[in-house]
Motif scaffolding. Structure first.
Motif, mmCIF file in Angstrom:
data_model
loop_
_atom_site.group_PDB
_atom_site.id
_atom_site.type_symbol
_atom_site.label_atom_id
_atom_site.label_comp_id
_atom_site.label_asym_id
_atom_site.label_seq_id
_atom_site.Cartn_x
_atom_site.Cartn_y
_atom_site.Cartn_z
ATOM 1 N N UNK A 148 -2.816 4.991 8.512
ATOM 2 C CA UNK A 148 -3.992 4.131 8.708
ATOM 3 C C UNK A 148 -5.260 4.961 8.546
ATOM 4 N N UNK A 186 -9.605 -1.323 6.929
ATOM 5 C CA UNK A 186 -8.813 -0.827 5.794
ATOM 6 C C UNK A 186 -8.598 -1.979 4.829
ATOM 7 N N UNK A 187 -8.870 -1.752 3.536
ATOM 8 C CA UNK A 187 -8.647 -2.794 2.528
ATOM 9 C C UNK A 187 -7.345 -2.506 1.802
ATOM 10 N N UNK A 188 -6.782 -3.519 1.155
ATOM 11 C CA UNK A 188 -5.492 -3.357 0.492
ATOM 12 C C UNK A 188 -5.478 -2.217 -0.540
ATOM 13 N N UNK A 244 -5.203 0.962 1.297
ATOM 14 C CA UNK A 244 -3.888 1.140 1.915
ATOM 15 C C UNK A 244 -2.892 1.616 0.863
ATOM 16 N N UNK A 284 -6.251 -3.213 10.093
ATOM 17 C CA UNK A 284 -5.357 -2.161 9.605
ATOM 18 C C UNK A 284 -4.384 -2.651 8.550
ATOM 19 N N UNK A 285 -4.257 -3.984 8.389
ATOM 20 C CA UNK A 285 -3.320 -4.484 7.378
ATOM 21 C C UNK A 285 -3.997 -4.739 6.044
ATOM 22 N N UNK A 286 -5.341 -4.758 6.035
ATOM 23 C CA UNK A 286 -6.034 -5.064 4.787
ATOM 24 C C UNK A 286 -6.176 -6.539 4.524
ATOM 25 N N UNK A 287 -5.742 -7.384 5.498
ATOM 26 C CA UNK A 287 -5.835 -8.833 5.314
ATOM 27 C C UNK A 287 -6.749 -9.426 6.377
ATOM 28 N N UNK A 321 -6.920 -10.946 1.096
ATOM 29 C CA UNK A 321 -7.226 -9.513 1.157
ATOM 30 C C UNK A 321 -8.699 -9.318 1.514
ATOM 31 N N UNK A 322 -8.973 -8.304 2.324
ATOM 32 C CA UNK A 322 -10.349 -7.974 2.666
ATOM 33 C C UNK A 322 -11.065 -7.489 1.423
ATOM 34 N N UNK A 323 -12.349 -7.853 1.258
ATOM 35 C CA UNK A 323 -13.059 -7.346 0.087
ATOM 36 C C UNK A 323 -13.277 -5.851 0.212
ATOM 37 N N UNK A 324 -13.294 -5.169 -0.924
ATOM 38 C CA UNK A 324 -13.489 -3.729 -0.902
ATOM 39 C C UNK A 324 -14.910 -3.380 -0.479
#
Lengths: 255, 481
Positions: free
Chosen positions: A77, A191-193, A196, B146-149, B238-241
């Motif tokens: 993480x 954290x974004x995909x 990750x 923490x999952x990016x979603x 998904x979270x935006x970058x």
């Protein structure tokens, strides 16, 4: 200044939203199957380090943790949040490392990695000790800036604004130094995909505690004797008038 | 008080008058206790009053009893019991609705579902998660850290997600991420007689399906009148970058709204585009301690990758300048973005602060984007002509805007002007091909407008569906229909 390496300590703790329960036997709390995450204050410390690198003030951010193999998730993480590489000092199952053991392990890592700045969270939300940063600075004989709410790097030094009981105190510390992060230092990113995904390829090293030296392996000086939940709430009692209230209070020995 | 008294019971359509109430049958409360346990049933007046109102100004209508089921099986047993004894049932999540949806106008039992708060079946690869009614939108996003979603639907309150599904809620992100409707994949519903229904089939969360009538969409927005939503399977994103927010000030309301229309027509994938009129901008700035000029303002947010974001910013700046806008200053750090959105989200309180001691009422019309400039300008003129305090704020990207009317509830003349204004506004929106409620729901107050919007055929069809699923009209009676 561009060659500055920052070491960030991160701790794996029970997630803040979990309702913690005492484990059977009263020796600790239930941790099996319970959601864990990165300690929020460590996240703030990490965010500050990553922003330093993004601004060009630091060259590399290394995330370090002290614990069992499960801490690798926490380090992944941290990598997804922007650390360049991760190091886990692995200790055996058994008593979890306390502040003294964690500080000793980090001190040994400092010897190995030679960072110019160490950033930690001010305390962990599981034990609320608020000791690791201070112990580490003492072990290394480095200056310390705790409860940092603002950090500015200068040539060979760091200016820290600390939140203290009387207000705000600004210190200028020569580098290398140890800082601990308080709540208002920054708001950490999510954290974004894509990050990750990238984090899976970043280096994560596992080092056995024995490799780093004897100091970490000395037995813990603190032992938890008993842990218990506070007594459950008893139902209230209604009384009709003041004389009865006084009589009930007297009979319970409260007056 | 106020609007409801002014409206009077005659305005309500429905087979029963709002005010008929039957007492609970004997031994009924004991039977409730037998299902969930003594501590999970309450007939205390304070508790009932707490559960008899939401954040609207509809008069508090307490239920006869409040129960806290701990599992779906208990919800089923309680529903079956109420059904047998013909006792009305009212679902309750966080009580943050805006249309009186939880007011127990015919008494009965309020089912407070907040103790059922499991987050289950989180699949990071399928971008889906199942939540029970006790999970609020902020709690879910915190869990997903923490999952990016994330789950983007964000109405003002930290509402229960199942409650949001029940009212078909929406928020500032709807222009890009959609409202609740497209983001609910499955619902676990307890029907009025206690039977369990999975609207897309048990354990399924297909991203698209063509299997039978769309029951999920039927229950989304049903406002507790067809069954209890005890679990919702949600679509995550998904979270935006990267993200950037800015305000932009315009010389007129028409210019600001025209700018919105052009940004959308330029196909800029704007994530949020919110409008504040000069009264609202002044009030929000003052309330949140930010320097915001009292002028027609747009608050926009862009999401994308780092490169894509820069391109979007450039396109947006051009369009803003073309419409006479100024004051663009992009904020990219989470702290600054958070501050700007907190200012927007506290609009309700900022409006109330304009006239302390007064009540608030929010309108909620939604019209096609092409008609938006005219409707907004006309509404503003109507506000001024009626001498009302009604700062306007809105999700202009969807054609949806709110007039936050602040008025003295004790003054019948003003209350009357407010009521007349809202009726005119509702009809203006309907005449423009829009809807009388974009996101708050029909609840208690908009039933007359629903008839005008759908027409007799539409309303009759709704009634037939309601009669099929709830023949004794026990589920949240007095609402919607």
């Amino acid at each position: 200044m561009a060659a500055l390496r920052v070491l960030v300590g991160v701790k794996r703790v029970i997630d803040y939203a979990v309702k913690v329960r005492v484990a059977a036997g009263g020796g600790g709390v239930q941790t099996q199957g319970v959601k864990h995450s990165l300690n929020p204050f460590c996240e703030i410390a990490l965010e500050e380090a990553v922003r330093l690198r993004e601004r060009g003030a630091a060259a590399e951010v290394i995330a370090a943790s002290v614990g069992t193999r499960l801490c690798q998730d926490t380090l992944r993480t941290a990598l997804a949040l922007g650390a360049d590489r991760g190091v886990l000092v692995e200790v055996g199952e058994g008593a979890a490392p306390g502040p003294r053991e964690a500080a000793a392990a980090l001190a040994a890592l400092v010897g190995r990695l030679q960072p110019g700045l160490v950033l930690l969270g001010k305390q962990a939300i599981d034990d609320d000790c608020n000791q690791t940063g201070q112990l580490l600075a003492a072990m290394l004989d480095w200056p310390q800036g705790t409860f940092a709410s603002r950090v500015e790097l200068e040539e060979g030094a760091v200016r820290v604004e600390r939140e203290v009981d009387g207000g705000l105190e600004t210190l200028r510390l020569r580098l290398p130094a140890v800082l601990t992060a308080d709540l208002r230092l920054n708001e950490p990113r999510y954290a974004t995909l894509p990050n990750i995904m990238k984090a899976k390829k970043k280096p994560l090293e596992v080092v056995g505690a024995s490799e780093l030296g004897a100091a970490i392996l000395s037995p813990p000086r603190l032992r938890v004797l008993k842990m218990a939940e506070p007594p459950g709430r008893q139902g209230g009692e209604r009384v009709q008038d003041v004389p009865t209230l006084l009589q009930r209070l007297r009979s319970k020995g409260r007056v | 008080m106020a609007l409801r008294r002014v409206l009077g019971p005659g305005v309500a359509l429905g087979r029963r008058s709002c005010c008929s109430k039957r007492p609970l049958p004997p031994d009924f409360v004991e039977a409730l206790r037998a299902v969930v346990g003594g501590p999970n049933v309450s007939t205390a007046m304070a508790v009932r009053e707490q559960h008899g109102h939401d954040e609207s100004m509809h008069t508090c209508a307490p239920p006869d009893a409040v129960v806290w089921p701990q599992a779906v099986g208990q919800v089923q047993e309680l529903a079956a019991l109420c059904y047998r004894c013909r006792v009305p049932m009212v679902p309750f999540g966080t009580g943050t609705g805006l249309e009186g949806g939880v007011n127990a106008v015919q008494g009965g039992v309020c089912f407070d579902l907040s103790r059922m708060d499991a987050i289950a079946e989180l699949s990071l690869e399928d971008f889906s998660v199942a939540v029970e009614p006790g999970v609020t939108r902020k709690a879910l996003n915190s869990h997903l850290r923490g999952t990016g979603l994330w789950f983007p639907v964000d109405p003002g309150a930290d509402a229960s997600l199942c409650g949001m599904a029940a009212t078909g809620a929406s928020g500032t992100n709807a222009v890009r991420y959609g409202t609740m409707r497209p983001n609910v994949l499955n619902l676990r519903v307890v029907l009025p007689d206690g039977r369990l229904l999975h609207t897309a089939g048990p354990g399924r969360q297909a991203r698209k399906r063509a299997a039978g009538y769309d029951l999920t969409s039927l229950f989304v927005g049903s406002e507790g009148t067809l069954g209890f939503l005890t679990q919702a399977t949600l679509r995550l994103h998904p979270l935006p970058e990267a993200a950037a927010v800015t305000t932009a000030t315009f010389p007129s309301v028409r210019a600001a709204v025209a700018c919105t229309v052009q940004v959308l027509q330029a196909a800029v994938p704007v994530a949020r585009i919110e409008f504040l009129d000069e009264v609202m901008a002044g009030a929000c700035g003052r309330f949140s301690g930010l320097e915001l000029p009292a002028a027609a303002t747009l608050l926009l947010e862009l999401h994308g990758s780092r490169h894509g974001l820069a391109e979007q910013q450039q396109q947006t700046e051009e369009i803003v300048r073309l419409n006479g806008g100024s004051g663009l200053a992009w904020a990219e750090e989470p702290e600054e973005r958070g501050r700007l959105w907190a200012m927007r989200h506290s609009a309700w309180y900022a409006a109330l602060a304009l006239r302390p001691g007064c009540q608030g009422y929010s309108t909620d019309v939604c019209v096609p984007i092409s008609r938006l400039p005219d409707v907004v300008v006309e509404t503003k003129r109507d506000l001024q002509d009626s001498g009302l305090t009604g700062p306007m704020v809105g999700h202009v990207g969807d054609g949806n805007f709110h007039c936050l009317l602040v008025f003295d509830a004790q003054d019948p003349a003003e209350a009357g002007r407010v009521h007349a204004f809202t009726q005119r506004l509702g009809r203006r929106a309907l005449a423009a091909g829009g809807t009388c409620t974009g996101e708050h729901g029909v609840g208690l107050g908009k039933r007359a407008l629903l008839l005008e919007e759908l027409g007799q055929e539409g309303l009759d069809t709704l009634r037939r569906i309601k009669a099929a699923l709830d023949p004794h009209n026990l589920m949240n009676p007095g609402k919607v229909l």
